[in-house]
Design a protein around this motif. Structure first.
Motif, PDB file in Angstrom:
ATOM      1  N   VAL A 119       0.821  -1.204   0.000  1.00 24.11           N
ATOM      2  CA  VAL A 119       0.000   0.000   0.000  1.00 24.11           C
ATOM      3  C   VAL A 119       0.861   1.263   0.000  1.00 24.11           C
ATOM      4  O   VAL A 119       1.658   1.479   0.927  1.00 24.11           O
ATOM      5  N   TYR A 120       0.702   2.065  -1.023  1.00 22.88           N
ATOM      6  CA  TYR A 120       1.363   3.366  -1.128  1.00 22.88           C
ATOM      7  C   TYR A 120       0.360   4.445  -0.704  1.00 22.88           C
ATOM      8  O   TYR A 120      -0.856   4.274  -0.873  1.00 22.88           O
ATOM      9  N   THR A 121       0.878   5.548  -0.185  1.00 20.04           N
ATOM     10  CA  THR A 121       0.018   6.622   0.314  1.00 20.04           C
ATOM     11  C   THR A 121       0.402   7.955  -0.315  1.00 20.04           C
ATOM     12  O   THR A 121       1.571   8.355  -0.269  1.00 20.04           O
ATOM     13  N   ILE A 122      -0.578   8.618  -0.905  1.00 20.70           N
ATOM     14  CA  ILE A 122      -0.391   9.982  -1.425  1.00 20.70           C
ATOM     15  C   ILE A 122      -1.024  10.928  -0.410  1.00 20.70           C
ATOM     16  O   ILE A 122      -2.171  10.747  -0.015  1.00 20.70           O
ATOM     17  N   THR A 123      -0.281  11.941   0.017  1.00 20.92           N
ATOM     18  CA  THR A 123      -0.855  12.952   0.908  1.00 20.92           C
ATOM     19  C   THR A 123      -0.804  14.306   0.226  1.00 20.92           C
ATOM     20  O   THR A 123       0.090  14.578  -0.581  1.00 20.92           O
ATOM     21  N   TYR A 124      -1.780  15.154   0.556  1.00 21.54           N
ATOM     22  CA  TYR A 124      -1.798  16.497  -0.009  1.00 21.54           C
ATOM     23  C   TYR A 124      -2.235  17.490   1.050  1.00 21.54           C
ATOM     24  O   TYR A 124      -3.018  17.184   1.944  1.00 21.54           O
ATOM     25  N   LEU A 125      -1.686  18.695   0.940  1.00 22.57           N
ATOM     26  CA  LEU A 125      -1.994  19.777   1.878  1.00 22.57           C
ATOM     27  C   LEU A 125      -1.892  21.099   1.134  1.00 22.57           C
ATOM     28  O   LEU A 125      -0.855  21.423   0.550  1.00 22.57           O
ATOM     29  N   SER A 126      -2.979  21.851   1.140  1.00 23.44           N
ATOM     30  CA  SER A 126      -3.008  23.147   0.461  1.00 23.44           C
ATOM     31  C   SER A 126      -4.002  24.043   1.175  1.00 23.44           C
ATOM     32  O   SER A 126      -4.563  23.681   2.211  1.00 23.44           O
ATOM     33  N   VAL A 127      -4.216  25.229   0.634  1.00 27.25           N
ATOM     34  CA  VAL A 127      -5.189  26.173   1.172  1.00 27.25           C
ATOM     35  C   VAL A 127      -6.037  26.688   0.018  1.00 27.25           C
ATOM     36  O   VAL A 127      -5.511  27.075  -1.028  1.00 27.25           O
ATOM     37  N   ALA A 128      -7.349  26.672   0.196  1.00 26.60           N
ATOM     38  CA  ALA A 128      -8.255  27.124  -0.859  1.00 26.60           C
ATOM     39  C   ALA A 128      -8.307  28.645  -0.913  1.00 26.60           C
ATOM     40  O   ALA A 128      -7.793  29.346  -0.038  1.00 26.60           O
ATOM     41  N   SER A 129      -8.966  29.164  -1.927  1.00 30.95           N
ATOM     42  CA  SER A 129      -9.038  30.610  -2.132  1.00 30.95           C
ATOM     43  C   SER A 129      -9.761  31.329  -1.007  1.00 30.95           C
ATOM     44  O   SER A 129      -9.554  32.521  -0.782  1.00 30.95           O
TER      45      SER A 129
END
Length: 223
Positions: A119-129
């Protein structure tokens, strides 16, 4: 009759006490590979598609089953129509209204190599407008052939930008501008306290009505 009134008031109280809808701008529309899917062949990259273009400070990782990072930077692709519109909630004049997003903004994350199956894991973190935090993870099972790391490969060790951890929106990029930096700051999101406190005041009033209705009913039945 009093029982019916009390039941109605109780139902209203429960509905009012439920949390108000969360803001949801710039969320993940879909991923390739999809969450909980199985990949059987090595691939050069993975792809996430959002309803808004991620900020330049956005943070992405791809981790092998043992936790080793195999991501190698990221880039934004050309906006394209989504296979199906994504509905999100927008706060307008104090009311939550649905809004359909028909355009997707891809993020391409190169994968250096495939050192293990599992099992591979993609993580993401950002901020919306609107200042909302955009974060999550995608897990998929890799059952393809193993590939070696490129010569001189060193797993990345970069960490999220403090702006992301503090949920403060960095400057946005206009759609279709590539990697050009926009000088326009994202509009801050509405103050949660200013948009949620009326719900609790109303909830208190409804709860008082419910209690009063129950008491009246008990007095009448006791006679």
């Amino acid at each position: 009759m009093s029982r019916k009134i009390a039941a109605v008031l109780a139902a209203v109280a429960v509905a009012v006490l439920l949390p108000s809808p969360a803001q949801a701008h710039g969320q993940l529309a879909f991923s390739d590979p999809a969450d909980r899917s199985t990949v059987t062949e090595p691939r050069e990259s993975v792809r996430l598609v959002f309803t808004e273009k991620p900020t330049q400070a956005a943070y992405f990782t791809v981790k092998a089953p043992d936790g080793t990072r195999v991501d190698h930077g990221w880039s934004g692709g050309e906006p394209k129509p989504l296979p199906s519109p994504v509905q999100e909630l927008t706060l307008r004049d104090g009311n939550w209204e649905p809004q359909l997003y028909k355009i997707g903004f891809p993020t391409v994350i190169p994968v250096s190599h495939w050192p293990q199956t599992g099992v591979y894991t993609i993580t993401y973190l950002s901020v919306a407008s609107d200042g909302d935090k955009v974060s999550g993870e995608i897990r998929f099972d890799y059952q393809g052939r193993l590939t070696a790391a490129p010569a001189g490969w060193t797993p990345p060790t970069n960490q999220p930008d403090p702006q992301l951890l503090g949920q403060t929106a960095p400057p946005r990029q206009p759609a279709g501008s590539g990697n050009a930096t926009s000088g326009v700051e994202a509009a801050p999101g509405p103050d949660p306290a200013s948009t949620t406190w009326p719900y609790w005041v109303l909830a208190g009033l409804v709860a008082a009505l419910v209690v009063g209705g129950v008491l009246v009913h008990r007095r009448r039945t006791a006679r």
